[in-house]
Design a protein around this motif. Structure first.
Motif, PDB file in Angstrom:
ATOM      1  N   SER A 175      38.076  24.808  31.186  1.00 17.30           N
ATOM      2  CA  SER A 175      38.228  23.429  31.658  1.00 17.30           C
ATOM      3  C   SER A 175      36.889  22.928  32.167  1.00 17.30           C
ATOM      4  O   SER A 175      36.019  23.730  32.537  1.00 17.30           O
ATOM      5  CB  SER A 175      39.310  23.323  32.736  1.00 17.30           C
ATOM      6  OG  SER A 175      38.996  24.095  33.868  1.00 17.30           O
ATOM      7  N   THR A 179      41.519  18.339  35.991  1.00 13.05           N
ATOM      8  CA  THR A 179      40.885  18.567  34.692  1.00 13.05           C
ATOM      9  C   THR A 179      41.741  19.523  33.872  1.00 13.05           C
ATOM     10  O   THR A 179      42.094  20.605  34.329  1.00 13.05           O
ATOM     11  CB  THR A 179      39.474  19.155  34.840  1.00 13.05           C
ATOM     12  OG1 THR A 179      39.523  20.362  35.582  1.00 13.05           O
ATOM     13  CG2 THR A 179      38.555  18.176  35.533  1.00 13.05           C
ATOM     14  N   SER A 210      34.420  30.452  37.712  1.00 13.44           N
ATOM     15  CA  SER A 210      33.964  29.100  37.999  1.00 13.44           C
ATOM     16  C   SER A 210      32.461  29.140  38.164  1.00 13.44           C
ATOM     17  O   SER A 210      31.953  29.883  39.019  1.00 13.44           O
ATOM     18  CB  SER A 210      34.634  28.572  39.270  1.00 13.44           C
ATOM     19  OG  SER A 210      34.196  27.263  39.561  1.00 13.44           O
ATOM     20  N   THR A 227      35.839  21.510  34.831  1.00 12.35           N
ATOM     21  CA  THR A 227      35.539  22.121  36.123  1.00 12.35           C
ATOM     22  C   THR A 227      36.811  22.830  36.564  1.00 12.35           C
ATOM     23  O   THR A 227      37.810  22.845  35.840  1.00 12.35           O
ATOM     24  CB  THR A 227      35.165  21.074  37.187  1.00 12.35           C
ATOM     25  OG1 THR A 227      36.339  20.322  37.538  1.00 12.35           O
ATOM     26  CG2 THR A 227      34.092  20.125  36.692  1.00 12.35           C
ATOM     27  N   GLY A 228      36.775  23.408  37.771  1.00 12.15           N
ATOM     28  CA  GLY A 228      38.000  24.003  38.303  1.00 12.15           C
ATOM     29  C   GLY A 228      38.830  23.014  39.090  1.00 12.15           C
ATOM     30  O   GLY A 228      39.837  23.384  39.685  1.00 12.15           O
ATOM     31  N   ARG A 229      38.415  21.747  39.095  1.00 13.52           N
ATOM     32  CA  ARG A 229      39.127  20.782  39.918  1.00 13.52           C
ATOM     33  C   ARG A 229      40.516  20.510  39.362  1.00 13.52           C
ATOM     34  O   ARG A 229      40.769  20.669  38.173  1.00 13.52           O
ATOM     35  CB  ARG A 229      38.319  19.492  40.014  1.00 13.52           C
ATOM     36  CG  ARG A 229      37.018  19.662  40.782  1.00 13.52           C
ATOM     37  CD  ARG A 229      36.277  18.352  40.923  1.00 13.52           C
ATOM     38  NE  ARG A 229      37.010  17.379  41.718  1.00 13.52           N
ATOM     39  CZ  ARG A 229      37.020  17.357  43.038  1.00 13.52           C
ATOM     40  NH1 ARG A 229      36.366  18.270  43.716  1.00 13.52           N
ATOM     41  NH2 ARG A 229      37.703  16.442  43.685  1.00 13.52           N
ATOM     42  N   VAL A 230      41.373  20.049  40.224  1.00 10.09           N
ATOM     43  CA  VAL A 230      42.794  20.007  39.936  1.00 10.09           C
ATOM     44  C   VAL A 230      43.143  19.001  38.846  1.00 10.09           C
ATOM     45  O   VAL A 230      44.187  19.114  38.209  1.00 10.09           O
ATOM     46  CB  VAL A 230      43.571  19.708  41.234  1.00 10.09           C
ATOM     47  CG1 VAL A 230      43.307  18.281  41.712  1.00 10.09           C
ATOM     48  CG2 VAL A 230      45.049  19.948  41.062  1.00 10.09           C
TER      49      VAL A 230
END
Lengths: 111, 114
Positions: B94, B101, B50, B96-99
């Motif tokens: 992805s 995406t 990340s 970002t690493g957010r849930v």
């Protein structure tokens, strides 16, 4: 990650809708449901994802039950090229950085 | 464009060799992933980067060494592998690493260790 349960395999007639179920009874409030598929020897392909509302895109529809404990991926008019392994994934909220794959459902679209 | 490019597509290496797998994306994604997939099994997560920093290592043996030299490039360095390490190695990225995406996968490198 919340655990998901999918049928091992399903058949669908070409041209008919394919409805692939997934149980995720331990899902938490902010965890998203993702669907991917993998055609033999290729990389997984993103299909769709959702939180609580039903979602639709050019590939499929995702129906999530009101209690969020299960969902259904719908391919409206299955073709032979939709034959693949379909993975339902629940993505954790804390870090959100990992997609953890279960065994998936092997969908065979029959002529 | 949702393309993640992996090279080489196929690799055969001996147990004493050192080789590297390469993964590239030009979508501006800041999270990148390595997975390993054995025949007839689902992909297994190995590493997550990340913002060019290693954030997840799923207890992978040290003979696999990941590297993220910049935001577009991810390498997996291989050394002293065993025949049981033969598998399809998949890279993904992805935004970002957010849930919320989605991740996009490359076509993989099929590795055979002899």
């Amino acid at each position: 990650d919340a655990k998901t349960t999918q049928p091992t395999s399903m058949d669908c007639a070409e041209g008919r809708a394919a409805n692939l179920p997934c149980n995720h009874s331990t899902i938490s409030g902010n965890e998203y449901v993702y669907w991917y598929r993998q055609i033999h020897s290729q990389g997984p392909q993103y299909i769709i994802h959702g939180l609580k509302n039903n979602e639709t895109n050019e590939m499929a529809s995702l129906i999530i039950t009101e209690d969020r404990k299960s969902s259904t991926l719908i391919l409206p008019h299955a073709t032979l090229r939709d034959t693949a392994v379909y993975y339902c994934i629940v993505r954790v909220t804390n870090y959100g950085q990992n997609f953890v794959f279960g065994p998936g459902t092997r969908l065979s679209v029959l002529p | 464009d949702t393309e993640v490019t992996q090279t080489p597509k196929h690799l055969v290496m001996g147990m004493t060799n050192k080789k590297s797998l390469k993964c590239e994306q030009h979508m501006g994604h800041r999270a990148m992933y390595w997975y390993k997939q054995k025949a007839k099994k689902p992909p297994e997560l190995m590493f997550v980067y990340s913002y060019e920093k290693l954030s997840i290592n799923e207890s992978v043996p040290s003979r696999f060494s990941p590297e993220c030299p910049n935001s577009s490039l991810l390498n997996l360095h291989l050394h002293a592998l065993q025949p049981e390490d033969s598998a399809l190695y998949l890279c993904a990225s992805s935004r970002t690493g957010r849930v919320n995406t989605e991740a996009f996968f490359g076509q993989g490198t099929r590795l055979t260790v002899v």
